[in-house]
Design a protein around this motif. Sequence first.
Motif, PDB file in Angstrom:
ATOM      1  N   PHE A   1       0.623  -1.239   0.123  1.00 55.98           N
ATOM      2  CA  PHE A   1      -0.088  -0.137  -0.067  1.00 55.98           C
ATOM      3  C   PHE A   1       0.866   1.161   0.068  1.00 55.98           C
ATOM      4  CE2 PHE A   1      -3.853  -2.548   1.719  1.00 55.98           C
ATOM      5  CZ  PHE A   1      -3.179  -3.393   2.061  1.00 55.98           C
TER       6      PHE A   1
ATOM      7  N   TYR B   1       0.163   4.964   1.708  1.00 55.86           N
ATOM      8  CA  TYR B   1      -0.674   5.989   2.333  1.00 55.86           C
ATOM      9  C   TYR B   1      -0.067   7.239   2.217  1.00 55.86           C
ATOM     10  CZ  TYR B   1      -3.327   2.153   4.410  1.00 55.86           C
ATOM     11  OH  TYR B   1      -4.249   1.113   4.762  1.00 55.86           O
TER      12      TYR B   1
ATOM     13  N   ASN C   1     -11.505  -5.639  12.474  1.00 56.30           N
ATOM     14  CA  ASN C   1      -9.903  -5.613  13.427  1.00 56.30           C
ATOM     15  C   ASN C   1      -9.697  -4.203  13.621  1.00 56.30           C
ATOM     16  OD1 ASN C   1      -9.855  -8.515  13.112  1.00 56.30           O
ATOM     17  ND2 ASN C   1      -8.538  -8.390  11.504  1.00 56.30           N
TER      18      ASN C   1
ATOM     19  N   ARG D   1     -10.080  -2.903   9.943  1.00 58.43           N
ATOM     20  CA  ARG D   1     -10.050  -3.338   9.140  1.00 58.43           C
ATOM     21  C   ARG D   1     -11.056  -4.397   9.023  1.00 58.43           C
ATOM     22  NH1 ARG D   1      -4.585  -6.648   6.703  1.00 58.43           N
ATOM     23  NH2 ARG D   1      -5.522  -7.485   4.757  1.00 58.43           N
TER      24      ARG D   1
ATOM     25  N   LYS E   1     -12.009  -8.243   7.670  1.00 55.87           N
ATOM     26  CA  LYS E   1     -11.362  -9.311   7.022  1.00 55.87           C
ATOM     27  C   LYS E   1     -10.088  -9.036   6.407  1.00 55.87           C
ATOM     28  CE  LYS E   1     -14.890 -11.920   8.230  1.00 55.87           C
ATOM     29  NZ  LYS E   1     -15.400 -10.955   9.349  1.00 55.87           N
ATOM     30  N   LEU E   2      -9.894  -9.451   4.968  1.00 55.10           N
ATOM     31  CA  LEU E   2      -8.822  -9.190   4.312  1.00 55.10           C
ATOM     32  C   LEU E   2      -8.805  -7.670   3.491  1.00 55.10           C
ATOM     33  CD1 LEU E   2      -8.292 -12.651   2.856  1.00 55.10           C
ATOM     34  CD2 LEU E   2      -7.347 -11.702   4.919  1.00 55.10           C
ATOM     35  N   GLU E   3      -9.568  -6.891   3.887  1.00 58.81           N
ATOM     36  CA  GLU E   3      -9.634  -5.649   3.262  1.00 58.81           C
ATOM     37  C   GLU E   3      -8.621  -4.637   3.906  1.00 58.81           C
ATOM     38  OE1 GLU E   3     -11.804  -7.182   0.861  1.00 58.81           O
ATOM     39  OE2 GLU E   3     -11.467  -5.016   0.581  1.00 58.81           O
ATOM     40  N   THR E   4      -8.610  -3.533   3.078  1.00 58.84           N
ATOM     41  CA  THR E   4      -7.496  -2.393   3.629  1.00 58.84           C
ATOM     42  C   THR E   4      -7.730  -2.008   4.674  1.00 58.84           C
ATOM     43  OG1 THR E   4      -7.388  -1.939   1.258  1.00 58.84           O
ATOM     44  CG2 THR E   4      -6.423  -0.270   2.662  1.00 58.84           C
ATOM     45  N   GLN E   5      -6.814  -1.282   5.599  1.00 57.21           N
ATOM     46  CA  GLN E   5      -6.874  -0.644   6.833  1.00 57.21           C
ATOM     47  C   GLN E   5      -7.026   0.873   6.296  1.00 57.21           C
ATOM     48  OE1 GLN E   5      -4.025  -0.781   9.908  1.00 57.21           O
ATOM     49  NE2 GLN E   5      -3.930  -3.000   9.983  1.00 57.21           N
ATOM     50  N   TYR E   6      -7.960   1.329   7.310  1.00 50.45           N
ATOM     51  CA  TYR E   6      -8.608   2.519   7.021  1.00 50.45           C
ATOM     52  C   TYR E   6      -8.289   3.289   8.551  1.00 50.45           C
ATOM     53  CZ  TYR E   6     -10.636   1.139   2.817  1.00 50.45           C
ATOM     54  OH  TYR E   6     -10.775   0.648   1.555  1.00 50.45           O
ATOM     55  N   PHE E   7      -7.995   4.554   8.244  1.00 49.10           N
ATOM     56  CA  PHE E   7      -7.316   5.466   9.383  1.00 49.10           C
ATOM     57  C   PHE E   7      -8.207   6.431   9.970  1.00 49.10           C
ATOM     58  CE2 PHE E   7      -3.175   3.637  10.351  1.00 49.10           C
ATOM     59  CZ  PHE E   7      -2.924   2.943   9.129  1.00 49.10           C
TER      60      PHE E   7
END
Lengths: 115, 111
Positions: free
Chosen positions: A34, A36, B32, B94, B96-102
């Motif tokens: 990724f 960011y 998560n 997050r 499952k297997l998706e992207t982490q979002y902040f």
Amino acid sequence: AQSVTQLDSHVSVSEGTPVLLRCNYSSSYSPSLFWYVQHPNKGLQLLLKYTSAATLVKGINGFEAEFKKSETSFHLTKPSAHMSDAAEYFCVVTPLTGTASKLTFGTGTRLQVTL
Amino acid sequence: SQTIHQWPATLVQPVGSPLSLECTVEGTSNPNLYWYRQAAGRGLQLLFYSVGIGQISSEVPQNLSASRPQDRQFILSSKKLLLSDSGFYLCAWREKLETQYFGPGTRLLVL
């Protein structure tokens, strides 16, 4: 184990010129990668991601990155820099699978855009 | 759509005082959840992550603790703050297997 190396801590470009932010990774597993972006005093925004599909990934704001397994690289590029691109950029690696899927961050590259 | 909230946005606390930072996520189930700290001029350090209610994993020994009392709530705490706890704290989610979002982050200054 996994790690990320961002080869430049600071990059300065003129507005309208190309941007190249370099990232090399190592991973014991098939990685997801990724980029960011973080503007001052803000959270991180996802620019783009690679998850084993097409090796050339297009993201938001005209950025793209190419996954090169042979070179273990995932460099971020943009054809023409804009003043609003000035920010800190983080390259990130995580295993493609795994329940917690912890991210490993590079130390960041600060992009400066001048007139 | 999913959103993530953090509060407060900024906090100035004296050394030795307690801390409670809150993170909530909307629009998703059983995510998560992660707490990161970003010290000035440095990258992000993962502090804690949680894969479910009451399940907390600590990445580094430190003066902080985390709790997840509800599915979409993640709290970062300390009983006594140290100067070295100053930094920018980011919560992420997050699915499952998706992207982490902040989230937008909390800037903490310990004096």
